[in-house]
Design an enzyme around this catalytic site. Sequence first.
Site, mmCIF file in Angstrom:
data_model
loop_
_atom_site.group_PDB
_atom_site.id
_atom_site.type_symbol
_atom_site.label_atom_id
_atom_site.label_comp_id
_atom_site.label_asym_id
_atom_site.label_seq_id
_atom_site.Cartn_x
_atom_site.Cartn_y
_atom_site.Cartn_z
ATOM 1 N N SER A 440 0.861 -1.339 -0.146
ATOM 2 C CA SER A 440 0.061 0.083 0.004
ATOM 3 C C SER A 440 0.808 1.354 -0.144
ATOM 4 C CB SER A 440 -1.008 -0.016 1.156
ATOM 5 O OG SER A 440 -1.500 -1.246 1.232
ATOM 6 N N CYS A 637 -6.900 -0.778 7.454
ATOM 7 C CA CYS A 637 -5.810 -1.244 6.442
ATOM 8 C C CYS A 637 -5.031 -2.001 7.527
ATOM 9 C CB CYS A 637 -5.129 -0.211 5.925
ATOM 10 S SG CYS A 637 -3.857 -0.709 4.946
ATOM 11 N N ASP A 682 -8.376 -2.242 3.003
ATOM 12 C CA ASP A 682 -7.194 -2.678 2.358
ATOM 13 C C ASP A 682 -6.396 -3.639 2.993
ATOM 14 O OD1 ASP A 682 -5.066 -2.528 0.521
ATOM 15 O OD2 ASP A 682 -4.542 -0.594 1.229
ATOM 16 N N TRP A 684 -4.711 -7.563 4.093
ATOM 17 C CA TRP A 684 -3.912 -8.643 3.295
ATOM 18 C C TRP A 684 -3.410 -9.794 4.327
ATOM 19 C CZ3 TRP A 684 -1.914 -3.554 3.888
ATOM 20 C CH2 TRP A 684 -1.042 -3.299 4.630
HETATM 21 P P1 FAD Z 1 7.010 -14.080 0.851
HETATM 22 O O1 FAD Z 1 8.186 -14.717 0.229
HETATM 23 O O2 FAD Z 1 5.958 -13.752 0.174
HETATM 24 O O3 FAD Z 1 6.504 -14.939 2.148
HETATM 25 C C1 FAD Z 1 5.062 -14.898 2.762
HETATM 26 C C2 FAD Z 1 5.425 -15.259 4.186
HETATM 27 O O4 FAD Z 1 5.412 -16.564 3.902
HETATM 28 C C3 FAD Z 1 6.704 -14.668 4.834
HETATM 29 O O5 FAD Z 1 6.142 -14.263 6.205
HETATM 30 C C4 FAD Z 1 7.655 -15.794 5.047
HETATM 31 O O6 FAD Z 1 8.313 -15.687 6.116
HETATM 32 C C5 FAD Z 1 6.644 -16.897 4.912
HETATM 33 N N1 FAD Z 1 7.260 -17.982 4.377
HETATM 34 C C6 FAD Z 1 8.409 -18.017 3.386
HETATM 35 N N2 FAD Z 1 8.843 -19.546 3.272
HETATM 36 C C7 FAD Z 1 7.840 -20.291 3.737
HETATM 37 C C8 FAD Z 1 7.420 -21.700 3.966
HETATM 38 N N3 FAD Z 1 8.115 -22.480 3.249
HETATM 39 N N4 FAD Z 1 6.453 -22.219 4.538
HETATM 40 C C9 FAD Z 1 5.698 -21.197 5.385
HETATM 41 N N5 FAD Z 1 5.940 -19.886 5.238
HETATM 42 C C10 FAD Z 1 6.931 -19.332 4.619
HETATM 43 N N6 FAD Z 1 3.085 -5.816 3.431
HETATM 44 C C11 FAD Z 1 3.779 -4.582 4.225
HETATM 45 O O7 FAD Z 1 4.908 -4.851 4.926
HETATM 46 N N7 FAD Z 1 3.277 -3.359 3.909
HETATM 47 C C12 FAD Z 1 2.265 -2.940 3.176
HETATM 48 O O8 FAD Z 1 2.171 -1.753 2.859
HETATM 49 C C13 FAD Z 1 1.666 -3.979 2.577
HETATM 50 N N8 FAD Z 1 0.516 -3.581 1.700
HETATM 51 C C14 FAD Z 1 -0.012 -4.822 0.985
HETATM 52 C C15 FAD Z 1 -1.077 -4.416 0.149
HETATM 53 C C16 FAD Z 1 -1.529 -5.383 -0.490
HETATM 54 C C17 FAD Z 1 -2.936 -5.194 -1.419
HETATM 55 C C18 FAD Z 1 -1.216 -6.807 -0.387
HETATM 56 C C19 FAD Z 1 -1.780 -8.007 -0.971
HETATM 57 C C20 FAD Z 1 -0.280 -7.130 0.565
HETATM 58 C C21 FAD Z 1 0.427 -6.012 1.231
HETATM 59 N N9 FAD Z 1 1.384 -6.579 2.009
HETATM 60 C C22 FAD Z 1 2.053 -5.278 2.782
HETATM 61 C C23 FAD Z 1 1.701 -7.714 2.283
HETATM 62 C C24 FAD Z 1 3.215 -7.615 1.004
HETATM 63 O O9 FAD Z 1 2.469 -7.968 -0.396
HETATM 64 C C25 FAD Z 1 3.770 -9.055 1.311
HETATM 65 O O10 FAD Z 1 3.117 -10.359 1.313
HETATM 66 C C26 FAD Z 1 4.943 -9.128 2.507
HETATM 67 O O11 FAD Z 1 5.508 -8.137 2.497
HETATM 68 C C27 FAD Z 1 5.438 -10.528 2.518
HETATM 69 O O12 FAD Z 1 6.338 -10.542 1.216
HETATM 70 P P2 FAD Z 1 7.779 -11.279 0.977
HETATM 71 O O13 FAD Z 1 8.081 -11.502 -0.241
HETATM 72 O O14 FAD Z 1 8.818 -10.589 1.875
HETATM 73 O O15 FAD Z 1 7.435 -12.762 1.753
#
Ligand code: FAD
Length: 684
Positions: A440, A637, A682, A684
């Site tokens: 966001s 949010c 908003d 997630w």
């Molecule tokens: P990812 O790689 O996608 O992993 C997701 C989670 O799974 C993590 O906690 C990770 O530790 C865990 N994981 C990894 N591997 C495994 C496994 N093998 N088994 C189990 N769990 C596992 N986030 C914010 O911080 N700020 C925002 O403003 C924000 N806005 C968003 C708005 C929208 C519309 C949406 C959909 C999401 C938003 N998010 C926000 C969430 C963000 O998109 C991500 O999902 C988040 O930052 C994690 O991304 P990542 O790639 O670091 O983790």
Amino acid sequence: ICLGALLVIVFVYRNLDKIKAFIADQFFDNDPALAIDANGSRDIAHVLTANNKNYLILYGSQTGTAEDYARKFGKELTARFHLNVMCADLENFDFDSLNSLPEGVIATFVISTYGEGDFPDGAVNFEQYLNEVEDSPDALDNLRFSIFGLGNTTYEFYNGAAKKALEKLTAAGAQLIGEMGVGDDGAGTTDEDYMAWKDETMGHIAKVLDLHEQEQEYTPSFTYTKLESLTDSVSLGEPAKQYLPPRDLPTNATTGKQRGPFDLALPYVAPITASRELFQSADRNCIHTEFDISGSEITYETGDHLAIWPSNATEKVQQFLSVFQLDGDEIFDLTPLDATIKPPFLCPTTIAAAVTHYIEITGPISRQSLGLLATYAPAEIKDRVTALSKDKDLFSSEILAKKFNLADALLYLNDNKPWEGVPWTLLIELLPKLLPRYYSISSSALAEPTVIHATSIVENTPNEATGHNTVGVTTNLLRELQLAKSGDSAAQAQMPVHYALDGPRGLYHGGKLPVHVRHSTFRLPSNLAVPVIMIGPGTGVAPFRGFVRERAKMAELDPELLPKMGKMFLFYGSRDESDYLYRDEWVQHATTLGDKFEIDVALSRAQAKKVYVQHRLAQRKEEVAQLLNSGAHVYVCGDAKRMARDVQRALADILAAVKDISPDEGQEIIKAMKVAGRYQEDIW
Ligand code: FAD
């Protein structure tokens, strides 16, 4: 002139298909999901016949998850029943011939829901088609279909798009095979919901089509060619074809800015102009990142989302390559076996580039994927792997609960030894694409039109089962970029994972990342006088930082607007002072906006009993009720799993108390506010 015009018309008419194909090639070539036939036809029945397909899967996907499930479904139909499946994006077809599919073809729809029960952007044409046919009970009376929806129970219109599709398809006379399946991301059960629906539905399909299950057999959808030389046309992980040398992105001749459009098919490689740690905590991190979009024609509005395109960490890539004994340097190309298939990513490329930039390798492993890999399991563990893939509870306790990624799970099952002989092409087809993550936007389009701010909490938790931390792909990348920029090499070295920050052929050198903007409907009221209540604990405060900056900038540009503004009441929450986001900025905004802005903070761990935003709402119930009575818009949010529900309940209770109605009636009022756009989420 007339004769010339006539000749042009005749030429265009006679070559319509080729022209369409040329246009498709020019404009859509870097969309790997695109599936059209060689002549560029959008006629669904024609494409099926032309490519000799006997099963149809159509997906409508907003972020790529529905596409992933659609492909898995297709792969399994092919493996178990040797069907010749066409799996395609709803976006790429017209549906006038949907009622005259070739004999025996069943259509499966996999549709995700977006926003307020909406169809994904690419499925809007399909929705329009359904709206046209739903009143004709025999419009689709030849069509047999099954349907799986992807949604989230925390949203009001749970699986709204798939439900609408089901209703309209059946109203138009189409016959449903089995039951509709629904995946619930809110409960985190999408994978198991899919598995249950898939098993049931495939049974029905086998009966209806009189199919007999064959020995599961993997048949590649591509011809794999090993290449010898690393030329400029070989991708080293570039996010789109346009970034291959000589990097000819379309540029506006007058302004010199990159034109785009920048979206899921083509991101903009944005320089990071500022990046800083927001927490003062020894074990948790939250990164504020600023992306400069001034070199592009990207615009955004306050409340939109920024998509950040990650790459996998070097340690994870090495682990993956070593488990499957893959040679990262191998250069390869994929040639689709028919015109309805496109390679899942930019080719030719190298194995290391594909694993680093294009494939999701670290997320939780799916039970279905393990089942498909069982064929290639070393002989002594084959039975165990098969049993795990068939038993939901065993799989949950042995694999999911330990947070294994694919490589972790396979090493665990095989006593830390690699799995040789798994075809690389199977992995390419089996594993999901590495998709951008959404944030966001925490800046204001008025205050900073050429810079986009993101506020991201770093996902990093110790994991005893694997012996290494479970980490998020994007957020750790953002953290490493922040540490590299600040020159803190000691902290950088201590990170659980590290990334190739310079990117393919140095594309991200100096601190850049590919991004694009996704427009949302999360907007401040157009009428400045309407008060707003914003509830955003943790990083849920991100868009509200944008909202408040927007109003502060307005007041700065035109002080006469200030008295006309409605109050902005922000409910924010963090654990304690160490993770209080943007503390100083709120003080500044309060100075600019005076009594038009108030922040109420719940520090959950600052006292013995935990206090969250919903408790603060209850404590300030008179003021909240008064604002609601005067037409306030409510914005929520952040965490979808618990917070959004707790907040909704707290607000329903406030309404119940002040209006002397039941909490259920309070909930009904909130539902009505949602429909009217006065209560927006908003989450997630
Ligand atoms: P990812 O790689 O996608 O992993 C997701 C989670 O799974 C993590 O906690 C990770 O530790 C865990 N994981 C990894 N591997 C495994 C496994 N093998 N088994 C189990 N769990 C596992 N986030 C914010 O911080 N700020 C925002 O403003 C924000 N806005 C968003 C708005 C929208 C519309 C949406 C959909 C999401 C938003 N998010 C926000 C969430 C963000 O998109 C991500 O999902 C988040 O930052 C994690 O991304 P990542 O790639 O670091 O983790």
